[in-house]
Motif scaffolding. Sequence first.
Motif, PDB file in Angstrom:
ATOM      1  N   ASN A  32       1.269  -1.050   0.097  1.00  0.00           N
ATOM      2  CA  ASN A  32      -0.154   0.144  -0.423  1.00  0.00           C
ATOM      3  C   ASN A  32       0.864   1.198  -0.132  1.00  0.00           C
ATOM      4  O   ASN A  32       1.900   1.407  -0.767  1.00  0.00           O
ATOM      5  CB  ASN A  32      -1.238   0.067   1.301  1.00  0.00           C
ATOM      6  N   SER A  52       1.211   7.017  -1.977  1.00  0.00           N
ATOM      7  CA  SER A  52      -0.566   5.546  -2.756  1.00  0.00           C
ATOM      8  C   SER A  52       0.254   4.594  -3.525  1.00  0.00           C
ATOM      9  O   SER A  52       0.471   4.641  -4.738  1.00  0.00           O
ATOM     10  CB  SER A  52      -1.942   5.933  -2.343  1.00  0.00           C
ATOM     11  N   ARG A  53      -0.388   3.426  -3.614  1.00  0.00           N
ATOM     12  CA  ARG A  53      -0.067   2.121  -4.456  1.00  0.00           C
ATOM     13  C   ARG A  53      -1.297   3.046  -6.088  1.00  0.00           C
ATOM     14  O   ARG A  53      -0.198   3.352  -7.118  1.00  0.00           O
ATOM     15  CB  ARG A  53      -0.994   1.511  -4.577  1.00  0.00           C
ATOM     16  N   TRP A 104      -1.404  -6.652   7.140  1.00  0.00           N
ATOM     17  CA  TRP A 104      -0.703  -5.295   7.014  1.00  0.00           C
ATOM     18  C   TRP A 104      -0.001  -5.027   7.896  1.00  0.00           C
ATOM     19  O   TRP A 104       0.097  -4.653   9.244  1.00  0.00           O
ATOM     20  CB  TRP A 104      -1.993  -3.839   6.929  1.00  0.00           C
TER      21      TRP A 104
END
Length: 118
Positions: A32, A52-53, A104
Motif C-alpha cells: 500500500n 499511495s499505490r 497489513w
Amino acid sequence: QVQLVQSGGGLVQAGGSLRLSCAASGSIGTINNMGWYRQAPGKQREFVADISRGGATNFADSVRGRFTISRDNAKNTVYLQMNSLKPEDTAVYSCTANIFIGAWREFWGQGTQVTIST
C-alpha cells in the motif's frame, strides 16, 4: 522474509541533488503506502513524503516543491528525488512500506545518511 533495501544518499553541496531508492524484496503481497522519514542528530524522526499505490502523494512543508516521490509498482520500489538541498536536510533517511502478508504490516529500510555541506 520481507526486506526494504535502500540505496543512494551520500554527501552533496547545498543546492545539489540526490536520489534515494528503496526496494522491497521477499514474499510480498500487496504494497500500500510507501514513504520516507528522516531523523537529524538530536531531533525526532519526521515525516518527509509518502505515496499511495495509486500515486497520490503527500509532502512535509519543509520539502514540498523541492522533493518528489515516485514508485514503480512492478519493481516494488519507491524513489525520493531531492533537489535544491539545504544543510537542514542533513539526516538519516529511512523508507517505509505497508505490506500485506496475511495482515497489513509496516516495514522499514536500513536508513541512509544524507549530508548537505555549505
